[in-house]
Design a protein around this motif. Sequence first.
Motif, PDB file in Angstrom:
ATOM      1  N   THR A  26      47.807  44.422  53.195  1.00  0.00           N
ATOM      2  CA  THR A  26      46.584  43.806  53.723  1.00  0.00           C
ATOM      3  C   THR A  26      45.587  43.526  52.614  1.00  0.00           C
ATOM      4  O   THR A  26      44.973  42.444  52.562  1.00  0.00           O
ATOM      5  N   VAL A  27      45.416  44.481  51.692  1.00  0.00           N
ATOM      6  CA  VAL A  27      44.489  44.267  50.577  1.00  0.00           C
ATOM      7  C   VAL A  27      44.977  43.113  49.711  1.00  0.00           C
ATOM      8  O   VAL A  27      44.185  42.261  49.273  1.00  0.00           O
ATOM      9  N   ASP A  28      46.277  43.067  49.448  1.00  0.00           N
ATOM     10  CA  ASP A  28      46.855  41.922  48.718  1.00  0.00           C
ATOM     11  C   ASP A  28      46.527  40.617  49.427  1.00  0.00           C
ATOM     12  O   ASP A  28      46.116  39.632  48.793  1.00  0.00           O
ATOM     13  N   ARG A  29      46.715  40.618  50.734  1.00  0.00           N
ATOM     14  CA  ARG A  29      46.546  39.395  51.534  1.00  0.00           C
ATOM     15  C   ARG A  29      45.116  38.879  51.469  1.00  0.00           C
ATOM     16  O   ARG A  29      44.886  37.687  51.226  1.00  0.00           O
ATOM     17  N   VAL A  30      44.147  39.777  51.677  1.00  0.00           N
ATOM     18  CA  VAL A  30      42.756  39.294  51.691  1.00  0.00           C
ATOM     19  C   VAL A  30      42.271  38.940  50.279  1.00  0.00           C
ATOM     20  O   VAL A  30      41.458  38.023  50.118  1.00  0.00           O
ATOM     21  N   TYR A  31      42.787  39.647  49.283  1.00  0.00           N
ATOM     22  CA  TYR A  31      42.372  39.327  47.903  1.00  0.00           C
ATOM     23  C   TYR A  31      42.844  37.921  47.520  1.00  0.00           C
ATOM     24  O   TYR A  31      42.119  37.167  46.870  1.00  0.00           O
ATOM     25  N   GLU A  32      44.029  37.575  47.974  1.00  0.00           N
ATOM     26  CA  GLU A  32      44.593  36.260  47.633  1.00  0.00           C
ATOM     27  C   GLU A  32      44.010  35.137  48.482  1.00  0.00           C
ATOM     28  O   GLU A  32      43.881  34.003  48.011  1.00  0.00           O
ATOM     29  N   ASN A  33      43.637  35.432  49.728  1.00  0.00           N
ATOM     30  CA  ASN A  33      43.341  34.349  50.688  1.00  0.00           C
ATOM     31  C   ASN A  33      41.902  34.285  51.195  1.00  0.00           C
ATOM     32  O   ASN A  33      41.538  33.300  51.846  1.00  0.00           O
ATOM     33  N   VAL A  34      41.096  35.327  50.948  1.00  0.00           N
ATOM     34  CA  VAL A  34      39.734  35.351  51.502  1.00  0.00           C
ATOM     35  C   VAL A  34      38.731  35.493  50.351  1.00  0.00           C
ATOM     36  O   VAL A  34      38.577  36.594  49.787  1.00  0.00           O
ATOM     37  N   PRO A  35      38.052  34.416  49.965  1.00  0.00           N
ATOM     38  CA  PRO A  35      37.105  34.484  48.848  1.00  0.00           C
ATOM     39  C   PRO A  35      36.059  35.584  49.006  1.00  0.00           C
ATOM     40  O   PRO A  35      35.662  36.221  48.017  1.00  0.00           O
ATOM     41  N   PHE A  36      35.581  35.813  50.224  1.00  0.00           N
ATOM     42  CA  PHE A  36      34.581  36.849  50.473  1.00  0.00           C
ATOM     43  C   PHE A  36      35.071  38.208  49.989  1.00  0.00           C
ATOM     44  O   PHE A  36      34.357  38.950  49.303  1.00  0.00           O
ATOM     45  N   TYR A  37      36.310  38.557  50.334  1.00  0.00           N
ATOM     46  CA  TYR A  37      36.848  39.858  49.938  1.00  0.00           C
ATOM     47  C   TYR A  37      37.180  39.894  48.443  1.00  0.00           C
ATOM     48  O   TYR A  37      36.979  40.917  47.779  1.00  0.00           O
ATOM     49  N   ARG A  38      37.695  38.802  47.910  1.00  0.00           N
ATOM     50  CA  ARG A  38      38.002  38.774  46.476  1.00  0.00           C
ATOM     51  C   ARG A  38      36.735  39.029  45.664  1.00  0.00           C
ATOM     52  O   ARG A  38      36.732  39.831  44.724  1.00  0.00           O
ATOM     53  N   GLU A  39      35.650  38.382  46.053  1.00  0.00           N
ATOM     54  CA  GLU A  39      34.385  38.575  45.339  1.00  0.00           C
ATOM     55  C   GLU A  39      33.871  40.004  45.508  1.00  0.00           C
ATOM     56  O   GLU A  39      33.408  40.631  44.547  1.00  0.00           O
ATOM     57  N   ALA A  40      33.956  40.538  46.735  1.00  0.00           N
ATOM     58  CA  ALA A  40      33.472  41.901  46.996  1.00  0.00           C
ATOM     59  C   ALA A  40      34.279  42.936  46.214  1.00  0.00           C
ATOM     60  O   ALA A  40      33.723  43.902  45.680  1.00  0.00           O
ATOM     61  N   LEU A  41      35.601  42.753  46.147  1.00  0.00           N
ATOM     62  CA  LEU A  41      36.453  43.680  45.399  1.00  0.00           C
ATOM     63  C   LEU A  41      36.211  43.551  43.900  1.00  0.00           C
ATOM     64  O   LEU A  41      36.146  44.562  43.186  1.00  0.00           O
ATOM     65  N   ASP A  42      36.075  42.321  43.423  1.00  0.00           N
ATOM     66  CA  ASP A  42      35.815  42.114  41.990  1.00  0.00           C
ATOM     67  C   ASP A  42      34.490  42.760  41.576  1.00  0.00           C
ATOM     68  O   ASP A  42      34.381  43.334  40.482  1.00  0.00           O
ATOM     69  N   LYS A  43      33.485  42.687  42.433  1.00  0.00           N
ATOM     70  CA  LYS A  43      32.192  43.311  42.132  1.00  0.00           C
ATOM     71  C   LYS A  43      32.324  44.818  41.958  1.00  0.00           C
ATOM     72  O   LYS A  43      31.581  45.439  41.197  1.00  0.00           O
ATOM     73  N   ARG A  44      33.263  45.406  42.687  1.00  0.00           N
ATOM     74  CA  ARG A  44      33.481  46.849  42.610  1.00  0.00           C
ATOM     75  C   ARG A  44      34.500  47.217  41.538  1.00  0.00           C
ATOM     76  O   ARG A  44      34.813  48.401  41.338  1.00  0.00           O
ATOM     77  N   GLY A  45      35.039  46.200  40.868  1.00  0.00           N
ATOM     78  CA  GLY A  45      36.054  46.452  39.858  1.00  0.00           C
ATOM     79  C   GLY A  45      37.364  46.942  40.440  1.00  0.00           C
ATOM     80  O   GLY A  45      38.126  47.673  39.789  1.00  0.00           O
TER      81      GLY A  45
END
Length: 434
Positions: A26-45
């Motif tokens: 699921t984390v793989d899926r949202v990181y690849e497909n949902v910009p909102f989550y990719r940005e939120a995860l990147d902000k947290r490193g």
Amino acid sequence: MIWDKQAECMPHNQLAQVQLERLRKTVDRVYENVPFYREALDKRGVKPQHIQSLADIRLLPFTTKDDIRNNYPYGLFSSPLKKIVRLHASSGTTGKPTVVGYTKTDLDLWSDMVTRLVVAAGAREEDVAQIAFGYGLFTGAFGLHYGLERLGATIVPASTGNTERQIMLMQDFGTTVLISTPSYALYLAETAQKMNIDTRSLQLRLGLFGAEGCSEEMRQVIERVWGISATENYGMSELIGPGVSGECQYKQGMHINADHFYPEIIDPVTGDALSYGEVGELVITTITKEGLPLLRYRTRDITSLNPDPCQCGRTSVRMTKVQGRTDDMLKIRGVNVFPSQIESVLVSIEEIGPHYNLIVRKKGYLDELEIMVELADDSLLEDFRKLESLQNVIRHKLKVVLSIDANLRLVQPKTIARSEGKANRIIDLRNKPE
């Protein structure tokens, strides 16, 4: 009876492995497909590969209802629109609705989740199930409909409203299972009484109630007036709809479909994780959804989790009855008050009915609570001493539970508006001019 023994009775260590595998996907899926989550995860490193254990879920950001609204309508979808075969949405009464998308796989899994829960509650293939939820963007009716249909039950898609006709259908079709809100179940019983129909003469034996809170005392009233077993199920549109959890026949908490949803309890103020048995806010991560997967969704519902196996044989973690919502909690003279606490007192008193309103006003800098409740028998209005005595008894019981002295107004029977959907108990006048 257990619908899916392998999933519902899975040993905890095996379930944890399934949850971790699905969480990572699921984390793989949202990181690849949902910009909102990719940005939120990147902000947290945080990258998907950082999720190596279930404890690592705490590295992930929370998701709120505002996040869904701010990405209206499709911004959080992880599947392209051509793969979305169904849309549902909340009512949107406080702004943009929260939109939920389902793939074919999502719908198939949703039906299976609901089937598990209705079987746990006692539904069977030979049942006639009358659904008195509204069909439309609201998820309740469709979720129960397809879950019960998968079981093989006969469905009566009555939808909401036309209460006398609902009673007629129960009589004529031999309805054995009622699906509605708890408050509408009470209104149906009240209507049957007005029609001179004995509720216990019907074939109804089971209630599958949801979409609003129901205290244990309210459940007992419903069971008494209908002569049925009343069970509770839990879900919300953002997560999937009904199907997240539900009671078995032992009614010792709602079994969570934990191979599809990973639950946590947090302190609603600090966001810190709490242990099993501690009361806090329920946070859910969806771990099998394709259309709208959500990481650590803050439900705002106050409950606790119990990991112990149940008498029914299911090993899935159970959530206790929701005590209230963080956004429904009232702070009266510095004391936190949940509507469910008030309901538990009111419905246990024989001389008053189960219908009530909580009216909140602002007095200076403080909130003031008035509880308006119907009398069961209006003849009490003719005896001032009895009325005053009853009022004192109710106020005392409320004070013991709430630790505050609330204003109480006893009104005639049938005074308070009935609801065919979710009951709106709280009347908030704090921002209304005097």
